[in-house]
Design a protein around this motif. Structure first.
Motif, short mmCIF file in Angstrom:
data_model
loop_
_atom_site.label_atom_id
_atom_site.label_comp_id
_atom_site.label_asym_id
_atom_site.label_seq_id
_atom_site.Cartn_x
_atom_site.Cartn_y
_atom_site.Cartn_z
N SER A 29 0.84 -1.19 0.00
CA SER A 29 0.00 0.00 0.00
C SER A 29 0.88 1.24 0.00
N PHE A 30 0.31 2.37 -0.45
CA PHE A 30 1.15 3.55 -0.63
C PHE A 30 0.35 4.84 -0.40
N PHE A 31 1.10 5.88 -0.03
CA PHE A 31 0.55 7.23 0.07
C PHE A 31 1.42 8.16 -0.77
N ILE A 32 0.78 8.85 -1.73
CA ILE A 32 1.49 9.76 -2.61
C ILE A 32 1.10 11.19 -2.27
N PHE A 33 2.10 11.97 -1.79
CA PHE A 33 1.86 13.40 -1.63
C PHE A 33 1.76 14.02 -3.01
N ALA A 34 0.65 14.70 -3.28
CA ALA A 34 0.43 15.30 -4.59
C ALA A 34 -0.08 16.72 -4.39
N GLY A 35 0.85 17.68 -4.41
CA GLY A 35 0.48 19.08 -4.25
C GLY A 35 -0.28 19.61 -5.44
N ALA A 36 -0.63 20.88 -5.39
CA ALA A 36 -1.42 21.50 -6.44
C ALA A 36 -0.74 21.38 -7.80
N GLY A 37 -1.51 20.96 -8.81
CA GLY A 37 -0.99 20.90 -10.16
C GLY A 37 0.09 19.86 -10.40
N SER A 38 0.19 18.87 -9.51
CA SER A 38 1.29 17.91 -9.59
C SER A 38 1.04 16.75 -10.56
N GLY A 39 -0.15 16.72 -11.15
CA GLY A 39 -0.47 15.60 -12.03
C GLY A 39 -0.96 14.38 -11.28
N LYS A 40 -1.65 14.63 -10.17
CA LYS A 40 -2.17 13.54 -9.33
C LYS A 40 -3.11 12.64 -10.12
N THR A 41 -4.05 13.23 -10.82
CA THR A 41 -5.02 12.43 -11.56
C THR A 41 -4.33 11.62 -12.67
N ARG A 42 -3.32 12.23 -13.29
CA ARG A 42 -2.56 11.53 -14.33
C ARG A 42 -1.89 10.28 -13.75
N SER A 43 -1.29 10.42 -12.57
CA SER A 43 -0.65 9.27 -11.94
C SER A 43 -1.66 8.20 -11.56
N LEU A 44 -2.81 8.64 -11.08
CA LEU A 44 -3.85 7.69 -10.71
C LEU A 44 -4.32 6.91 -11.94
N ILE A 45 -4.54 7.62 -13.04
CA ILE A 45 -4.99 6.98 -14.28
C ILE A 45 -3.93 6.01 -14.79
N LYS A 46 -2.66 6.41 -14.73
CA LYS A 46 -1.59 5.51 -15.19
C LYS A 46 -1.53 4.25 -14.33
N ALA A 47 -1.78 4.39 -13.04
CA ALA A 47 -1.80 3.22 -12.16
C ALA A 47 -2.93 2.27 -12.57
#
Length: 624
Positions: A29-47
């Motif tokens: 399991s993991f926790f990703i710090f994703a600040g503003a504009g960091s591409g959080k949704t992009r990383s989630l979609i790639k996962a």
């Protein structure tokens, strides 16, 4: 100024690290710090895409899916679109996810509701013994009666239901709060529920995890701990963007040592000057820093200071013009189309857009406040989703649309009503003609007047808890205090609905525009996760009615209260902590240029604080 290291892909390794966590033979399991504009949704979609490629066939055989939980219906739509509506991916809001988990366990839901209702009755009984009499006692006794009646009727329910879309609620309806509480309770108390969850969703990813309900997130973390060898729980979030009290503070201290934790450092959204400001604001919080992209220009930020007694409309109009000149961007002069204006509280947007009476009355009913902000108040939806579209269709002589609306919503055109012949159809046509005449003769009727016409015509079903108000020929006009609705004003729920019904029906259109995002205004909280080229952030404690946020304290215009000092000394959160996070959220929505206007009691102190905190340069601060 922040200098980019020209490595715009420096966070790409995080996506590779996430892929290693998604090995269900050796999950992590993991926790990703994703600040503003960091591409959080992009990383989630790639996962998600990686997991689909690796496990699609084996998941299909075993009836498994990848689960994604996100914060809003709009975010659900975005993720579904970006995963091509893949049937192997279950994307939902937190409430829908939990209901999907507990739906059908009717006896267990009944037991949980009985226990919860008994606790509420005991608490009210205790307050009644110790509390003051008068109106407060009447309200307590009314609540006790309501809960006792609900408790008595629970054994009659065969199947419980939950739907934010439902206009009618009855004893079989489970509330938003109950759904979350029961879901967390079941996960913690029933090993079978945990096993069913991980068997169905061996990979569960949570977007905006910092604002996910504390109860449920704790239960999911406990589930992961008990099944760490079979289950991947992936959290994407940023503590600096936690703006709701329901969230779990400091997630990183709650997760196990076996979790992978990583920070994304890029901000792909904003120009350099906005990123500088964001980093300066974070210095008062967790001190994390982000880097702008190498292809971003410097951009523009400005702080405008105005006295508390200023004419808001004139001030904000002048700012649009000034920003157009400063940025040499004529789109700043088109605020209704090209600029997103952010207000502290919804009632400020309601005042500017023309639905303040509707909002300020209904916000006094605590049980529907969340639904009011999300546009899912069932009593309102008969107006917004049925009556308003009918009014528009009638005024434009769109017979096709009129008929479609009636087929979808009117009891007069249900199959069973039409079996008796054409009388129901003729009745519906006559009712529409009469309603059109009514609107032509009454350009600004009240909700009460409109509902009276609807009841007489039988065109639509009226929510049962509004219907009984129509037994009166007229309602008691609002008192002076009810007209003014001063801060902290309280009113009994039934009277609040009466005051709403007495207000103008024409408010429903701007309200609908606002909650659907089709207006130039939004709140500081409501834009989390979104981005706009041009942003005007309106700081105005004088018009705010809440107590959770205090910009005057954050900006140094007034000192911390004794409670603030006590909370600080005890390591507890203060209103300044919450406001710092909210200020970070609103400033980081801007891609190209940002204007902040602060209506303040002390412009000099605000200027000094803004410079001392490295938020704005002296030449970026303008007194109005």
């Amino acid at each position: 100024m922040t200098q980019s290291n020209h490595d715009d892909r420096r966070d790409d390794h995080i996506d590779k690290k996430i892929e290693t966590c998604l090995d269900i033979t050796n999950p992590q399991s993991f926790f990703i710090f994703a600040g503003a504009g960091s591409g959080k949704t992009r990383s989630l979609i790639k996962a998600v895409q990686f997991a689909l490629k690796k496990y699609r066939r084996s998941f299909q055989v075993k009836g498994r899916k990848i689960c994604v939980i996100t914060f809003t219906n709009a975010a659900v739509g975005v993720i579904n679109l970006r995963t091509n509506y893949d049937p192997m991916v279950s994307v939902s809001t937190i409430h829908s996810f939990v209901w999907g988990m507990i739906q059908g366990y009717n006896q267990d839901i009944r037991v949980s509701l009985e226990k919860s209702i008994k606790i509420k009755i005991e608490e009210l009984d205790e307050k009644e013994k110790k509390g003051r009499g008068g109106d407060a006692s009447i309200k307590r006794l009314a609540k006790i009666k309501f809960y006792e009646e609900r408790l008595a009727k629970l054994p009659l329910v065969k199947e419980f239901r939950y739907s934010p879309e439902d206009l009618q609620k009855d004893i079989d309806f489970v509330t938003h709060a109950d759904v979350i509480r029961i879901g967390a309770e079941f996960l913690l108390e029933f090993p079978l529920m945990r096993q069913q969850l991980i068997s169905r969703f061996p990979i569960l990813l949570i977007d905006e995890s910092q604002d996910t309900h504390k109860q449920l997130l704790e239960a999911l973390i406990a589930t992961q701990k008990a099944h760490s060898d079979q289950f991947v729980l992936g959290l994407f979030g940023d503590a600096m963007q936690q703006i709701y009290l329901q969230g779990l503070a400091k997630i990183e201290t709650e997760i196990g040592s076996d979790w992978l934790t990583l920070d994304k450092v890029m901000n792909h959204r904003s120009n350099v000057r906005v990123v500088d400001l964001a980093n300066a604001i974070r210095k008062q919080g967790d001190k994390k820093k982000q880097e702008p992209r190498s292809d971003k220009t410097n951009g523009f930020i400005r702080l405008f200071l105005a006295p508390n007694d200023a004419d808001r409309q004139a001030i904000e109009s002048s700012i649009y013009s000034k920003m157009a000149k400063i940025t040499e961007d004529i789109k700043w002069d088109q605020p209704n189309e090209q600029v997103k204006s952010l207000v502290i509280e919804h009632h400020m947007a309601a005042h500017r857009m023309g639905f303040s009476r509707l909002f300020n009355v209904l916000r006094l009913i605590p049980d529907i406040y969340t639904e009011l902000l999300g546009g899912s108040v069932r009593q309102l939806r008969v107006f917004s989703d049925q009556i308003l579209p009918l009014k528009k269709a009638l005024s434009s002589d769109d017979d096709f649309k009129v008929m479609n609306l009636l087929k979808e919503h009117s009891p007069l055109l249900r199959p069973e009503a039409l079996k008796s012949g054409r009388s129901s159809l003729e009745q519906a046509k006559k009712a529409c003609d009469e309603l059109n005449v009514f609107w032509n003769n009454n350009p600004n009727p009240s909700f009460f007047q409109v509902l009276q016409k609807i009841k007489k015509s039988k065109l639509f079903s009226i929510p049962f808890d509004l219907d009984h108000f129509l037994d009166s020929a007229e309602l008691e006009p609002p008192s002076h205090e009810e007209q003014e609705l001063p801060p902290r004003f309280k009113v009994e729920e039934g009277r609040a609905w009466e005051l709403f019904l007495l207000s103008e029906f024409n408010q429903i259109q701007p309200y609908k525009d606002y909650i659907s995002g089709d207006s130039s205004f939004d709140t500081h909280q409501g834009v989390k996760g979104r981005e706009f080229e041009r942003v005007l952030a309106i700081i105005d404690d004088g018009q705010a009615r809440g107590f959770l946020f205090d910009y005057e304290k954050l900006f140094g215009a007034k000192p911390p209260s004794p409670t603030d000092l006590k909370n600080t000394s005890e390591g507890k959160e203060t209103s300044v902590d919450r406001t710092t996070r909210l200020f970070y959220v609103i400033c980081t929505r801007a891609e190209q240029s940002l204007a902040v206007v602060a209506y303040t009691s002390n412009p000099r102190l605000v200027r000094e604080k803004a410079i001392q905190a490295d938020w704005f340069l002296d030449e970026e601060i303008i007194n109005l």
